[in-house]
Design a protein around this motif. Structure first.
Motif, mmCIF file in Angstrom:
data_model
loop_
_atom_site.group_PDB
_atom_site.id
_atom_site.type_symbol
_atom_site.label_atom_id
_atom_site.label_comp_id
_atom_site.label_asym_id
_atom_site.label_seq_id
_atom_site.Cartn_x
_atom_site.Cartn_y
_atom_site.Cartn_z
ATOM 1 N N THR A 247 35.942 -27.897 39.815
ATOM 2 C CA THR A 247 35.848 -26.706 40.140
ATOM 3 C C THR A 247 36.556 -26.320 38.954
ATOM 4 O O THR A 247 37.252 -26.966 37.743
ATOM 5 C CB THR A 247 37.084 -26.240 41.480
ATOM 6 O OG1 THR A 247 38.200 -27.509 41.262
ATOM 7 C CG2 THR A 247 36.365 -27.528 43.003
ATOM 8 N N PRO A 248 36.880 -24.844 39.634
ATOM 9 C CA PRO A 248 37.363 -24.113 38.266
ATOM 10 C C PRO A 248 38.914 -24.756 37.782
ATOM 11 O O PRO A 248 39.541 -24.871 36.816
ATOM 12 C CB PRO A 248 37.646 -22.719 38.110
ATOM 13 C CG PRO A 248 36.540 -22.537 39.267
ATOM 14 C CD PRO A 248 36.830 -23.875 39.628
ATOM 15 N N GLU A 249 39.873 -24.631 38.751
ATOM 16 C CA GLU A 249 41.110 -25.523 38.748
ATOM 17 C C GLU A 249 41.089 -26.833 38.098
ATOM 18 O O GLU A 249 41.593 -27.858 36.905
ATOM 19 C CB GLU A 249 41.566 -25.545 39.662
ATOM 20 C CG GLU A 249 42.360 -23.943 40.484
ATOM 21 C CD GLU A 249 40.696 -23.543 41.690
ATOM 22 O OE1 GLU A 249 40.844 -22.535 41.705
ATOM 23 O OE2 GLU A 249 39.755 -24.282 41.196
ATOM 24 N N GLU A 250 39.742 -27.788 38.552
ATOM 25 C CA GLU A 250 40.040 -29.212 37.866
ATOM 26 C C GLU A 250 39.539 -28.942 36.685
ATOM 27 O O GLU A 250 40.153 -29.673 36.043
ATOM 28 C CB GLU A 250 38.390 -29.871 38.730
ATOM 29 C CG GLU A 250 39.123 -30.215 39.990
ATOM 30 C CD GLU A 250 37.745 -31.165 41.528
ATOM 31 O OE1 GLU A 250 38.264 -31.089 41.714
ATOM 32 O OE2 GLU A 250 36.375 -30.231 40.837
ATOM 33 N N ALA A 251 38.811 -28.141 36.159
ATOM 34 C CA ALA A 251 37.856 -28.215 35.334
ATOM 35 C C ALA A 251 39.292 -27.790 34.079
ATOM 36 O O ALA A 251 39.591 -28.421 32.657
ATOM 37 C CB ALA A 251 37.449 -27.166 34.760
ATOM 38 N N GLY A 266 31.135 -46.647 28.490
ATOM 39 C CA GLY A 266 30.060 -45.954 28.111
ATOM 40 C C GLY A 266 31.194 -44.248 27.922
ATOM 41 O O GLY A 266 32.625 -45.264 26.960
ATOM 42 N N PHE A 267 30.614 -43.626 27.873
ATOM 43 C CA PHE A 267 32.051 -42.172 27.777
ATOM 44 C C PHE A 267 31.711 -40.791 28.611
ATOM 45 O O PHE A 267 30.703 -41.008 29.489
ATOM 46 C CB PHE A 267 31.533 -42.251 26.186
ATOM 47 C CG PHE A 267 29.970 -41.492 26.044
ATOM 48 C CD1 PHE A 267 28.945 -40.544 25.997
ATOM 49 C CD2 PHE A 267 28.794 -42.770 26.042
ATOM 50 C CE1 PHE A 267 27.551 -40.557 25.714
ATOM 51 C CE2 PHE A 267 27.425 -42.906 25.602
ATOM 52 C CZ PHE A 267 26.834 -41.520 25.584
ATOM 53 N N PHE A 268 32.559 -39.704 27.709
ATOM 54 C CA PHE A 268 32.491 -38.700 28.631
ATOM 55 C C PHE A 268 33.051 -37.958 28.109
ATOM 56 O O PHE A 268 33.011 -38.147 26.290
ATOM 57 C CB PHE A 268 32.990 -39.011 30.246
ATOM 58 C CG PHE A 268 34.801 -38.764 30.053
ATOM 59 C CD1 PHE A 268 34.730 -37.647 29.973
ATOM 60 C CD2 PHE A 268 35.408 -39.597 29.970
ATOM 61 C CE1 PHE A 268 36.597 -37.630 30.434
ATOM 62 C CE2 PHE A 268 37.009 -40.367 29.558
ATOM 63 C CZ PHE A 268 37.501 -38.241 30.111
ATOM 64 N N PHE A 269 32.570 -36.400 28.777
ATOM 65 C CA PHE A 269 33.089 -35.393 27.809
ATOM 66 C C PHE A 269 34.177 -34.384 28.232
ATOM 67 O O PHE A 269 33.776 -34.558 29.476
ATOM 68 C CB PHE A 269 32.112 -34.505 27.706
ATOM 69 C CG PHE A 269 30.630 -35.548 26.256
ATOM 70 C CD1 PHE A 269 31.029 -35.370 24.905
ATOM 71 C CD2 PHE A 269 29.690 -36.381 26.997
ATOM 72 C CE1 PHE A 269 30.184 -36.034 24.245
ATOM 73 C CE2 PHE A 269 28.967 -37.343 26.375
ATOM 74 C CZ PHE A 269 28.806 -36.695 25.020
ATOM 75 N N GLU A 270 34.708 -33.762 27.359
ATOM 76 C CA GLU A 270 35.223 -32.247 27.941
ATOM 77 C C GLU A 270 34.102 -31.578 28.882
ATOM 78 O O GLU A 270 33.419 -31.768 28.427
ATOM 79 C CB GLU A 270 35.716 -31.756 27.502
ATOM 80 C CG GLU A 270 36.194 -30.112 27.826
ATOM 81 C CD GLU A 270 37.068 -29.467 26.401
ATOM 82 O OE1 GLU A 270 37.099 -28.606 26.136
ATOM 83 O OE2 GLU A 270 36.305 -29.456 25.316
ATOM 84 N N PRO A 271 34.848 -30.924 30.209
ATOM 85 C CA PRO A 271 33.987 -30.286 30.965
ATOM 86 C C PRO A 271 33.239 -29.490 29.705
ATOM 87 O O PRO A 271 33.838 -28.219 28.959
ATOM 88 C CB PRO A 271 35.088 -29.238 31.904
ATOM 89 C CG PRO A 271 36.212 -29.610 31.982
ATOM 90 C CD PRO A 271 35.470 -31.668 30.661
ATOM 91 N N ASN A 272 32.243 -28.546 30.306
ATOM 92 C CA ASN A 272 31.546 -26.796 29.396
ATOM 93 C C ASN A 272 32.089 -25.773 29.833
ATOM 94 O O ASN A 272 32.971 -26.307 31.496
ATOM 95 C CB ASN A 272 30.243 -26.885 29.238
ATOM 96 C CG ASN A 272 29.276 -27.303 30.716
ATOM 97 O OD1 ASN A 272 29.907 -26.247 31.393
ATOM 98 N ND2 ASN A 272 28.295 -26.537 30.172
ATOM 99 N N GLU A 273 32.169 -25.002 29.614
ATOM 100 C CA GLU A 273 32.436 -23.544 30.337
ATOM 101 C C GLU A 273 31.831 -23.928 31.620
ATOM 102 O O GLU A 273 32.722 -23.022 31.821
ATOM 103 C CB GLU A 273 32.331 -22.370 29.380
ATOM 104 C CG GLU A 273 30.826 -22.208 29.169
ATOM 105 C CD GLU A 273 29.603 -22.506 28.370
ATOM 106 O OE1 GLU A 273 29.011 -21.795 27.763
ATOM 107 O OE2 GLU A 273 29.851 -23.957 27.824
ATOM 108 N N PHE A 274 31.361 -23.855 32.328
ATOM 109 C CA PHE A 274 30.257 -23.750 33.910
ATOM 110 C C PHE A 274 31.425 -25.011 34.611
ATOM 111 O O PHE A 274 31.029 -25.143 35.374
ATOM 112 C CB PHE A 274 29.057 -24.032 33.809
ATOM 113 C CG PHE A 274 28.775 -22.685 32.851
ATOM 114 C CD1 PHE A 274 29.037 -21.296 33.586
ATOM 115 C CD2 PHE A 274 27.742 -23.152 31.897
ATOM 116 C CE1 PHE A 274 28.335 -20.653 33.214
ATOM 117 C CE2 PHE A 274 27.462 -22.432 30.847
ATOM 118 C CZ PHE A 274 27.589 -20.833 31.681
ATOM 119 N N GLY A 275 32.145 -26.447 33.786
ATOM 120 C CA GLY A 275 32.580 -27.264 34.787
ATOM 121 C C GLY A 275 32.245 -27.952 34.808
ATOM 122 O O GLY A 275 32.527 -28.978 35.843
#
Length: 466
Positions: A247-251, A266-275
């Motif tokens: 959600t926008p709040e979570e992102a 493994g690995f993960f990334f920052e959320p993009n502009e669409f969360g």
């Protein structure tokens, strides 16, 4: 060169992907006439079959040898300063973490190499020995999940908006007047040769179109070894990923989190502009061996043949990969472990035995250049790898690079490469092939709608800035 740059005609096969698009860009930047540059690909830029057509890729300095350091530093400079690439580098930093004794020992060695490399990495690299130090860099992580972790902090790392960066090159190529061929007219079938049978003068595509040129660059990524015989120097392998929607709040809570990589998970990334967050697991890759006869082979042989998600959109990932990505999410993002995952897919790359690139003129075919062997680390080189491919094309590639990237059959096992274990074959793994599946098709349509919405919104934002 026997003719001037302005007169030389060049065909780039696979020009919708990482190495190919970079090559076309640097041909332009070196003064080649745009109408003499022909970019061929099955799909338009960014090619739907390219591993680079992705939400994001990791940016960091690779220090395995002098060539890696040189290329990484060149790339870092261009991601930071070149207007074609600068908007797509998100300098959030990178955390390389581990908890097993083997992984911690590897991290300590890598940290020591970084500090002693003599290229200034000590200014942006830290050893993190406690959970508190790790949480200071990435407070969104869960303390209970990172007990016993050690880490290397790289302040100059982060992530790259991959598909957008390739499309940025595509915009330059399109507006400059470069020629294109897509679909059947862009899909490689065979080289064309002069009367001597060895001097390449162009290519024929699957629809019968013939393109003529002075130089041909085959940069078809994981499909390269399927198209021409590379004598087992490259093995195409798939890795997997999944997306989760915040959600926008979570992102907002995860904005600017560094890329977190763990060699055990493994690995993960920052959320993009669409969360959207992308999560990957870590493993040696999957193959898909078939009897196949690439051009130049005397008879059919066992080749790992990619299965394009673009052509098979209902394919997902093996059941065991679904479970391992779940473990990664449990560790990295436990509060989101019950979120529905979507766009779970295979991403195809190609390994060499020594993890060095394979960028060289074909030993039997004059003027036919192979550019492949990314071994999981080529995307960050998008800004600069084409510069060196053009140097090779013009006969002025530095000896150190030429030796590292030379034609080298029989030099090792590309099935295993430098990874901990050899890749496993998809034929032995259930759960990924969903031809005709209603559920998978519904999921694919959902992903397509999301993708279309994102593309439209990105386009509106870009136009608003013009």
């Amino acid at each position: 060169m026997s003719t001037s740059r302005a007169e030389t005609r060049v065909i780039v096969v696979g020009g919708g992907g990482t190495m190919g698009s970079s090559t076309a860009l640097h041909l332009l930047r070196n003064g080649y006439t745009p109408s003499n540059i022909t970019v061929l690909d099955t799909y338009e830029i960014p090619s739907a079959q390219s591993a680079g057509n992705d939400l994001n890729k990791i940016m960091g300095i690779r220090i395995r040898n002098h060539v890696d350091i040189q290329l990484s530093l060149e790339a870092r400079d261009m991601w930071n300063n070149d207007p074609v690439f600068k908007p797509y580098f998100h300098n959030t930093g990178r955390l390389d973490t581990g908890s097993s004794p083997e992984e911690i020992e590897y991290l300590k060695k890598a940290y020591k190499q970084s500090i002693e490399a003599g290229v200034g990495l000590e200014k942006c690299t830290e050893w993190l020995d406690t959970e508190d130090e790790i949480l200071a860099k990435a407070p969104q992580l869960d303390r209970e999940q990172i007990k016993g972790w050690k880490a290397i902090w790289n302040a100059d790392g982060g992530w790259l908006a991959a598909a957008k960066a390739i499309n940025s090159i595509g915009e330059v190529l399109r507006t400059s007047g470069v020629r294109f061929g897509f679909g059947g007219g862009g899909s490689f079938k065979a080289p064309l040769f002069a009367a001597d049978g060895t001097s390449c003068i162009g290519v024929e595509t699957v629809d019968g179109t013939k393109y003529y040129a002075d130089k041909v660059v085959l940069a078809a990524g994981a499909w390269t070894s399927v198209l021409v015989d590379l004598e087992e120097q490259c093995v195409s392998k798939a890795w997997v990923y999944a997306h989760i929607q915040l959600t926008p709040e979570e992102a907002a809570q995860y904005k600017n989190i560094p890329v977190v990589y763990n060699g055990d998970l493994g690995f993960f990334f920052e959320p993009n502009e669409f969360g959207i967050i992308k999560v990957c697991d870590e493993f040696p890759g999957f193959t898909r061996f078939k009897q196949h006869k690439p051009y130049g082979a005397s008879s059919p042989k066992k080749i790992s043949v990619p299965r394009s998600h673009a052509k098979h959109p209902t394919d997902t990932i093996p059941l065991e990969s679904d479970a391992s990505i779940g473990r990664a999410i449990d560790a990295f993002l436990p509060k989101f472990k019950n979120k529905k995952r979507f766009n779970q897919a295979l991403c195809w790359c190609t390994d060499t035995a020594d993890a060095n690139l394979l960028i060289t003129e074909h030993p039997k075919w004059k003027n036919f250049i192979i550019a492949s062997g990314d071994s999981g680390h080529s995307f960050k080189l998008l800004p600069n790898i084409g510069k060196h491919i053009v140097e090779l094309l013009e006969g002025r590639l530095a000896d150190e690079l030429k030796d590292s990237w030379k034609w080298r059959p029989g030099s090792g096992d590309a099935l295993k490469s430098r990874r901990a274990a050899p890749a496993r074959d998809l034929a032995d793994l259930p759960g990924w092939n969903h031809d005709g599946s209603v559920d998978a098709t519904t999921s694919s349509l959902e992903e397509l709608r999301i993708s279309q919405k994102q593309t439209a919104e990105t386009g509106r934002a870009r136009r608003a800035k013009l």
